[in-house]
Scaffold this active site. Sequence first.
Site, PDB file in Angstrom:
ATOM      1  N   GLU A 289       0.598  -1.164  -0.003  1.00  0.00           N
ATOM      2  CA  GLU A 289       0.051  -0.057  -0.054  1.00  0.00           C
ATOM      3  C   GLU A 289       0.968   1.333  -0.006  1.00  0.00           C
ATOM      4  O   GLU A 289       2.093   1.128   0.122  1.00  0.00           O
ATOM      5  CB  GLU A 289      -1.093   0.089   1.110  1.00  0.00           C
ATOM      6  CG  GLU A 289      -0.497  -0.485   2.490  1.00  0.00           C
ATOM      7  CD  GLU A 289       0.744   0.210   2.962  1.00  0.00           C
ATOM      8  OE1 GLU A 289       0.921   1.860   2.856  1.00  0.00           O
ATOM      9  OE2 GLU A 289       1.958  -0.202   3.326  1.00  0.00           O
TER      10      GLU A 289
ATOM     11  N   GLY B  90       6.446  -0.415   4.114  1.00  0.00           N
ATOM     12  CA  GLY B  90       4.957  -0.607   3.327  1.00  0.00           C
ATOM     13  C   GLY B  90       5.503  -0.902   1.924  1.00  0.00           C
ATOM     14  O   GLY B  90       6.514  -1.484   1.685  1.00  0.00           O
ATOM     15  N   GLU B  91       4.490  -0.409   0.952  1.00  0.00           N
ATOM     16  CA  GLU B  91       4.747  -0.879  -0.655  1.00  0.00           C
ATOM     17  C   GLU B  91       4.644  -2.403  -0.815  1.00  0.00           C
ATOM     18  O   GLU B  91       4.875  -2.793  -1.903  1.00  0.00           O
ATOM     19  CB  GLU B  91       6.098  -0.367  -0.882  1.00  0.00           C
ATOM     20  CG  GLU B  91       6.211   1.086  -0.737  1.00  0.00           C
ATOM     21  CD  GLU B  91       7.499   1.713  -1.245  1.00  0.00           C
ATOM     22  OE1 GLU B  91       8.210   1.082  -2.122  1.00  0.00           O
ATOM     23  OE2 GLU B  91       7.916   3.226  -1.078  1.00  0.00           O
ATOM     24  N   GLY B  92       4.526  -3.204   0.382  1.00  0.00           N
ATOM     25  CA  GLY B  92       4.753  -4.682  -0.010  1.00  0.00           C
ATOM     26  C   GLY B  92       6.109  -5.211  -0.189  1.00  0.00           C
ATOM     27  O   GLY B  92       6.352  -6.289  -0.371  1.00  0.00           O
TER      28      GLY B  92
END
Length: 345
Positions: free
Chosen positions: A170, A312-314
């Site tokens: 995300e 974040g960001e995966g």
Amino acid sequence: MNTIIPNLSKKLQNTIQEEIDYKTKPIGALGVLETIALQIGLIQDTSTPTLSKPTIMVFAGDHGIAKTNKVSPYPQEVTQQMVLNFLNGGAAINVFCKQNSINLKIIDAGVNADFESNSELINAKIAKGTADYSLKKAISLQECELAFTKGKKLVRKIYSEGCNIVGFGEMGIGNTSSASLLMSYFTNTPIEQCVGRGTGVNDEGLKTKINTLKEVYDFHKNSLNTPIDALISFGGFEIVMMCGAMLEAASLKMTILIDGFIVTSALLAANALNSNILDYCIFCHTSGEQGHTKMLNYLNATPLINLGLRLGEGTGCAVAFPIIKSSVNFLNEMATFKSANVSEA
């Protein structure tokens, strides 16, 4: 928003476990790799599981609360700027996905900006950011339903293209605040134990963030009767869309990779809607965000790695993926004592 998730079949459990135990190693010597191999085998209902077209989906959305400057030191425009960075291949998630041959999907779930047409950006925008939940509910019931539907549709598409393992990431300035509020609701934990520094607030900023979110929770608490109420009150479009996408992935018997604090808040909601989802989840890492360990404990989840990541960001999914790949590879390719003519103990 109801999703049917099949109970994990255990009919092959003994068969898969015997395959693992009879490899040329002491029983249990590959530790967590053995646990993952068994889980993925059960998800796929086979003793020879495969990882097909691994994909990480990064959902981006903005939050009205960010405009108050009470929860993040970064302006809301950073969400848009980071999406453009993803599209240009310059973010950490781009680097790690490329390194590990993972497909990357960037989804505009509700960024407060208009993007030029780009084949690398999936436009699933519900609205240009949520409302400020210090004043009203973040989203409407209709917006919540639409976000669920779009999340499910996106997962069905990658599944139809051959993907059987999907990770979630995300991007959204202010979304650690939404995650903290959702955590407080779903785990019944005081707000001050849920809130962390997010994108790096200082001590004074952390105090302001905690006090702000306490006021927000008190403002909404009398209307919080169901998981959907919590998503409507506090959720970002990216969080709600991930929740729907996760539920759909489990219904399709895909392996689900869970990233950090914000992604796990979406899973808390999904778990409250259908607890069968946990059988399909691999928890990739422990975030540096202080509430994440408490979330994992609540879910009785054991993460694969702890590198202090809080981006974040995966990124946690992408970094952990080689470990998951190793678990499947040893099950499929490692010799047994019998095939290798090695004497057993």
